[in-house]
Design an enzyme around this catalytic site. Structure first.
Site, PDB file in Angstrom:
ATOM      1  N   TYR A   1       0.795  -1.231   0.000  1.00  0.00           N
ATOM      2  CA  TYR A   1       0.000   0.000   0.000  1.00  0.00           C
ATOM      3  C   TYR A   1       0.830   1.286   0.000  1.00  0.00           C
ATOM      4  O   TYR A   1       0.501   2.232  -0.726  1.00  0.00           O
ATOM      5  CB  TYR A   1      -1.014  -0.026   1.150  1.00  0.00           C
ATOM      6  CG  TYR A   1      -2.200  -0.887   0.821  1.00  0.00           C
ATOM      7  CD1 TYR A   1      -3.286  -0.380   0.115  1.00  0.00           C
ATOM      8  CD2 TYR A   1      -2.225  -2.231   1.170  1.00  0.00           C
ATOM      9  CE1 TYR A   1      -4.369  -1.181  -0.216  1.00  0.00           C
ATOM     10  CE2 TYR A   1      -3.297  -3.048   0.836  1.00  0.00           C
ATOM     11  CZ  TYR A   1      -4.368  -2.511   0.140  1.00  0.00           C
ATOM     12  OH  TYR A   1      -5.426  -3.301  -0.206  1.00  0.00           O
TER      13      TYR A   1
ATOM     14  N   GLU B   1      -8.667  -6.819   4.720  1.00  0.00           N
ATOM     15  CA  GLU B   1      -7.913  -7.939   4.144  1.00  0.00           C
ATOM     16  C   GLU B   1      -7.234  -8.783   5.212  1.00  0.00           C
ATOM     17  O   GLU B   1      -7.109 -10.008   5.057  1.00  0.00           O
ATOM     18  CB  GLU B   1      -6.907  -7.402   3.124  1.00  0.00           C
ATOM     19  CG  GLU B   1      -7.601  -6.908   1.859  1.00  0.00           C
ATOM     20  CD  GLU B   1      -6.763  -5.945   1.029  1.00  0.00           C
ATOM     21  OE1 GLU B   1      -5.525  -5.924   1.187  1.00  0.00           O
ATOM     22  OE2 GLU B   1      -7.348  -5.207   0.213  1.00  0.00           O
TER      23      GLU B   1
ATOM     24  N   ARG C   1      -4.811 -15.652 -12.762  1.00  0.00           N
ATOM     25  CA  ARG C   1      -6.161 -15.428 -13.269  1.00  0.00           C
ATOM     26  C   ARG C   1      -7.165 -15.963 -12.258  1.00  0.00           C
ATOM     27  O   ARG C   1      -6.888 -16.920 -11.525  1.00  0.00           O
ATOM     28  CB  ARG C   1      -6.376 -16.124 -14.614  1.00  0.00           C
ATOM     29  CG  ARG C   1      -5.564 -15.571 -15.756  1.00  0.00           C
ATOM     30  CD  ARG C   1      -5.967 -14.151 -16.136  1.00  0.00           C
ATOM     31  NE  ARG C   1      -5.239 -13.723 -17.320  1.00  0.00           N
ATOM     32  CZ  ARG C   1      -4.028 -13.177 -17.310  1.00  0.00           C
ATOM     33  NH1 ARG C   1      -3.402 -12.996 -16.141  1.00  0.00           N
ATOM     34  NH2 ARG C   1      -3.449 -12.805 -18.431  1.00  0.00           N
TER      35      ARG C   1
ATOM     36  N   TYR D   1     -10.911 -17.607 -11.682  1.00  0.00           N
ATOM     37  CA  TYR D   1     -11.951 -18.378 -12.351  1.00  0.00           C
ATOM     38  C   TYR D   1     -13.002 -18.812 -11.335  1.00  0.00           C
ATOM     39  O   TYR D   1     -12.670 -19.305 -10.248  1.00  0.00           O
ATOM     40  CB  TYR D   1     -11.358 -19.613 -13.032  1.00  0.00           C
ATOM     41  CG  TYR D   1     -10.434 -19.297 -14.190  1.00  0.00           C
ATOM     42  CD1 TYR D   1     -10.935 -18.823 -15.404  1.00  0.00           C
ATOM     43  CD2 TYR D   1      -9.057 -19.450 -14.064  1.00  0.00           C
ATOM     44  CE1 TYR D   1     -10.084 -18.520 -16.464  1.00  0.00           C
ATOM     45  CE2 TYR D   1      -8.203 -19.159 -15.128  1.00  0.00           C
ATOM     46  CZ  TYR D   1      -8.728 -18.690 -16.316  1.00  0.00           C
ATOM     47  OH  TYR D   1      -7.881 -18.383 -17.368  1.00  0.00           O
TER      48      TYR D   1
ATOM     49  N   LEU E   1     -21.777 -18.711 -17.341  1.00  0.00           N
ATOM     50  CA  LEU E   1     -22.614 -19.706 -16.658  1.00  0.00           C
ATOM     51  C   LEU E   1     -21.878 -20.421 -15.534  1.00  0.00           C
ATOM     52  O   LEU E   1     -22.512 -21.114 -14.723  1.00  0.00           O
ATOM     53  CB  LEU E   1     -23.155 -20.731 -17.652  1.00  0.00           C
ATOM     54  CG  LEU E   1     -22.362 -22.017 -17.953  1.00  0.00           C
ATOM     55  CD1 LEU E   1     -23.243 -23.017 -18.688  1.00  0.00           C
ATOM     56  CD2 LEU E   1     -21.110 -21.738 -18.737  1.00  0.00           C
TER      57      LEU E   1
ATOM     58  N   PHE F   1     -18.669  -9.269 -12.438  1.00  0.00           N
ATOM     59  CA  PHE F   1     -17.779  -8.990 -13.555  1.00  0.00           C
ATOM     60  C   PHE F   1     -16.650 -10.008 -13.567  1.00  0.00           C
ATOM     61  O   PHE F   1     -16.088 -10.331 -12.526  1.00  0.00           O
ATOM     62  CB  PHE F   1     -17.163  -7.591 -13.424  1.00  0.00           C
ATOM     63  CG  PHE F   1     -18.097  -6.472 -13.769  1.00  0.00           C
ATOM     64  CD1 PHE F   1     -18.288  -6.088 -15.086  1.00  0.00           C
ATOM     65  CD2 PHE F   1     -18.780  -5.788 -12.784  1.00  0.00           C
ATOM     66  CE1 PHE F   1     -19.144  -5.054 -15.404  1.00  0.00           C
ATOM     67  CE2 PHE F   1     -19.646  -4.749 -13.080  1.00  0.00           C
ATOM     68  CZ  PHE F   1     -19.832  -4.389 -14.400  1.00  0.00           C
TER      69      PHE F   1
END
Length: 404
Positions: free
Chosen positions: A95, A137, A206, A208, A279, A397
């Site tokens: 930070y 966090e 990534r 998922y 989906l 999103f």
């Protein structure tokens, strides 16, 4: 606490941020990665190249300025981003680095307009907001690590199975290398997967969605292969997962995270609407609903190009046979001759409000939707026109948060 004087100064910068916000955040990331290239091991390189991350950060800074006098208004956003930070491994020591370069970018882009007084007010505000993130966090890290089967940061898993679900979507069944039991998760949550791709300097992370119900001895993700298109390059990570991995390979996973989750205390009918690979969280929700609350009325609506791109079709139709309270509908915008001959879909073209109203039995329901941003905008606008309250329109999103 910020002084009223500092609050007034920051709110006075709102119009400037509305105009120059993305320019500031673009310069911020350039400066950040030049000084600290190791942070490229955390950030999504594709989102950087496409400008999605810069826009998301600009929106967050703008919202912080707009609501600086009532920061509780952005607490839901803080929690949403904190889920992603925890799953990526963002730590408190990051930070101050971010704050330093963000203020430097503001000063560089705005020039003389960024007076010492303005920079000081923003430095104070950033400190307060950073502390809020760090506190939220810290709780998330603690809860994740101390839950049954939990762990901190990333853990080694093996690809136990790869299953082709459609021409473009493959499922990966991931099991912990140490054989330990898996912590549970909320239907709709996601994991982060960290990969080292041969020839690349930095690791890739990534996120998922988990595409199976909780309580299994594995985590399942179902990944769409992002082929190159005229307006974007190929998805490096998705292509590597599809073509560069095999059963038995090791990958690194963070524990499940995310706040787009099924409200299992709600007894009202639920409507699950998805487009494309959107989906995946819906399948997790659907499987959980049919297993734990089979009497609850569920409408499952999915849009795909055609049957070749349609994942999980057979398994969901089988669920519908077993559960009378479940109704499923398929929309194909580019059906094949085979799709038409076999009559395997319910609507040709895109979803419209009139059509949704014809298949959804009641508006007194909870609506969950996920898919490409244009798809979600269409669904959100339709539901809003129908009069569905904002709190009953829940969406996710894939990637940095945008706006509908």
């Amino acid at each position: 606490m910020l002084s009223q004087h500092a609050i007034n100064i920051i709110k006075s910068t709102v119009p400037v941020l509305e105009i120059h916000g993305t320019t500031i955040t673009k310069r911020f990331y350039e400066m950040l990665f030049t000084s600290h290239p190791e942070l490229l091991n955390i950030f999504n390189h594709a989102n950087q190249k496409q400008g999605k991350q810069q826009t998301a950060l600009a929106n967050a800074v703008y919202a912080a300025a707009l609501h600086i006098d009532r920061l509780e208004a952005i607490l839901p956003v803080v929690k949403q981003i904190s889920h992603k930070h925890r799953s990526l491994g963002v730590k408190p020591e990051h930070y101050p680095i971010v704050g330093q370069h963000l203020l430097a970018a503001i000063q560089e882009v705005l020039g003389d307009a960024a007076t010492p007084e303005i920079l000081q007010a923003w430095a104070e505000a950033y400190g307060i907001i950073a502390d809020a993130f760090i506190g939220v966090e810290a709780d998330m890290y603690h809860q994740t690590e101390t839950q049954k089967g939990g762990w901190s940061d990333f853990k080694r898993f093996r690809i136990a199975r790869k299953v082709k679900e459609s021409d473009v979507i493959t499922s990966f069944y991931l099991m912990p290398e140490d054989g330990a039991p898996l912590p549970t998760f909320e239907p709709g949550q996601y994991i982060s997967i960290k990969l080292e791709i041969p020839g690349d300097t930095y690791t890739h992370i990534r996120q998922y969605s988990l595409s199976d119900a909780p309580g299994k001895p594995y985590y399942r993700i179902s990944v769409k292969r992002e082929d190159p298109m005229a307006d974007r390059p190929e998805g490096k990570v998705s292509m590597f997962l599809h073509q560069g991995t095999k059963e038995g390979d090791a990958v690194l996973l963070s524990a499940p995270a995310g706040d787009f989750t099924l409200d299992q205390q709600d007894s009202r009918p639920v409507v699950l609407i998805s487009g494309g690979v959107g989906l995946t969280p819906m399948v997790s929700m659907l499987q959980t609903l049919t297993a734990t609350n089979p009497e609850r009325q569920v409408t499952f609506i999915h849009a795909a190009q055609n049957g070749q791109h349609h994942a999980f079709k057979g398994s969901i139709e089988e669920l519908a046979i077993q559960h009378p309270a479940l109704n499923v509908y398929w929309c194909y915008d580019k059906p094949t001759a085979s799709d038409r001959a076999e009559n395997t879909f319910h609507r040709e073209g895109y979803m419209t409000l009139d059509w949704l109203q014809s298949v959804v039995p009641t508006s007194a329901a909870s609506f969950y939707f996920c898919g490409p941003v244009p798809f979600m905008k269409t669904i959100n606008n339709a539901l809003r026109e129908w009069g569905i309250p904002e709190e009953d329109r829940r969406f996710e999103f894939f990637g940095p948060a945008g706006s509908l």
